[in-house]
Design an enzyme around this catalytic site. Structure first.
Site, PDB file in Angstrom:
ATOM      1  N   HIS A 196      -3.585   1.428   7.789  1.00  0.00           N
ATOM      2  CA  HIS A 196      -2.215   1.958   7.776  1.00  0.00           C
ATOM      3  C   HIS A 196      -2.122   3.132   6.804  1.00  0.00           C
ATOM      4  CE1 HIS A 196       2.300   1.435   7.800  1.00  0.00           C
ATOM      5  NE2 HIS A 196       2.122   2.094   6.667  1.00  0.00           N
ATOM      6  N   GLU A 197      -2.628   2.934   5.586  1.00  0.00           N
ATOM      7  CA  GLU A 197      -2.542   3.991   4.568  1.00  0.00           C
ATOM      8  C   GLU A 197      -3.450   5.173   4.911  1.00  0.00           C
ATOM      9  OE1 GLU A 197      -0.061   3.824   2.751  1.00  0.00           O
ATOM     10  OE2 GLU A 197       0.342   1.687   2.988  1.00  0.00           O
ATOM     11  N   GLN A 255       3.199  10.137   1.014  1.00  0.00           N
ATOM     12  CA  GLN A 255       4.506   9.492   0.971  1.00  0.00           C
ATOM     13  C   GLN A 255       5.308   9.910  -0.259  1.00  0.00           C
ATOM     14  OE1 GLN A 255       2.568   5.470   1.871  1.00  0.00           O
ATOM     15  NE2 GLN A 255       4.645   5.242   2.718  1.00  0.00           N
ATOM     16  N   HIS A 278      -1.822   7.679   7.057  1.00  0.00           N
ATOM     17  CA  HIS A 278      -0.962   8.644   6.354  1.00  0.00           C
ATOM     18  C   HIS A 278      -1.764   9.879   5.937  1.00  0.00           C
ATOM     19  CE1 HIS A 278       2.881   6.633   6.102  1.00  0.00           C
ATOM     20  NE2 HIS A 278       2.333   5.537   5.618  1.00  0.00           N
ATOM     21  N   GLY A 308       0.841  -1.182   0.000  1.00  0.00           N
ATOM     22  CA  GLY A 308       0.000   0.000   0.000  1.00  0.00           C
ATOM     23  C   GLY A 308       0.876   1.232   0.000  1.00  0.00           C
ATOM     24  N   CYS A 341       6.743   0.136   6.990  1.00  0.00           N
ATOM     25  CA  CYS A 341       6.306   1.274   6.182  1.00  0.00           C
ATOM     26  C   CYS A 341       7.443   1.691   5.263  1.00  0.00           C
ATOM     27  CB  CYS A 341       5.888   2.438   7.080  1.00  0.00           C
ATOM     28  SG  CYS A 341       5.284   3.876   6.178  1.00  0.00           S
ATOM     29  N   LEU A 342       7.094   1.956   4.011  1.00  0.00           N
ATOM     30  CA  LEU A 342       8.102   2.413   3.064  1.00  0.00           C
ATOM     31  C   LEU A 342       8.711   3.745   3.491  1.00  0.00           C
ATOM     32  CD1 LEU A 342       6.191   1.510  -0.223  1.00  0.00           C
ATOM     33  CD2 LEU A 342       8.090   0.242   0.830  1.00  0.00           C
TER      34      LEU A 342
END
Length: 182
Positions: free
Chosen positions: A147-148, A57, A151, A52, A105-106
């Site tokens: 999670h997304e 991001q 953000h 995701g 997480c990226l």
């Protein structure tokens, strides 16, 4: 004539102020810049072995996220699904039942944490063509959405970890995964 695929965009990492902003709603999903951002999100999540990604991001404080669950190097157990673009997503409801699960997480490289998330979520959103959808997700895919969506609210998974004991390095997490596979 072949149209080249969009190049992945560099990811912002923890400490960049955009990651802590509340994202703004998308006014015109058909706008060319919005469509290009969606293409960048799709390309970046694929090449980065993510499941995701959210627009903040990539440095854009807009309410767009992608759920792209598939088995990969970072998440070998992830279920396979077509990437789903969510524009202006809204959580309609969430189960009372919480599950503790490992997240990475990226934008927070090298760290994993145990995070409590709702087991089931119901979500409304528009797709990249502006069509409305309502979806129920469970388990790992519900976790990706939450999670997304965090953000979009200026949060990262570290904000939800309950104790430092629930944090691991990426290497230690991968060793646990290998040990669990047997």
């Amino acid at each position: 004539m072949t149209i080249p695929e969009p190049c992945p965009t560099p990811l912002l990492t923890l400490g960049h102020p955009v990651l802590r902003q509340v994202a703004k709603p998308v006014a015109a999903v058909e706008d060319e810049a919005v469509q290009q951002l969606i293409d960048q999100l799709l390309a970046t999540v694929r090449t980065a072995n993510g499941v995701g990604i959210a627009a903040p991001q990539l440095g854009h404080s807009l309410r767009i996220l992608v759920i792209a669950s598939r088995p990969n190097l970072r998440y070998p157990h992830a279920p396979l699904m077509e990437p789903t673009v969510l524009v202006n997503p809204r959580l309609v409801s969430a189960s009372d039942q919480l599950e503790l699960g490992w997240e990475g997480c990226l934008s927070v490289p090298g760290v994993r944490g145990q995070v409590p998330r709702h087991q089931t979520v119901e979500v409304e959103y528009c797709d990249r063509h502006g069509q409305p959808h309502r979806q129920i997700w469970q388990g790992f895919v519900a976790r990706i959405f939450q999670h997304e969506a965090d953000h979009l609210e200026g949060k990262v998974f570290l904000d939800r970890v309950q104790s430092e004991a629930d944090l691991l390095s990426e290497d230690a997490y991968q060793a646990l995964e290998i040990a669990a596979l047997g």
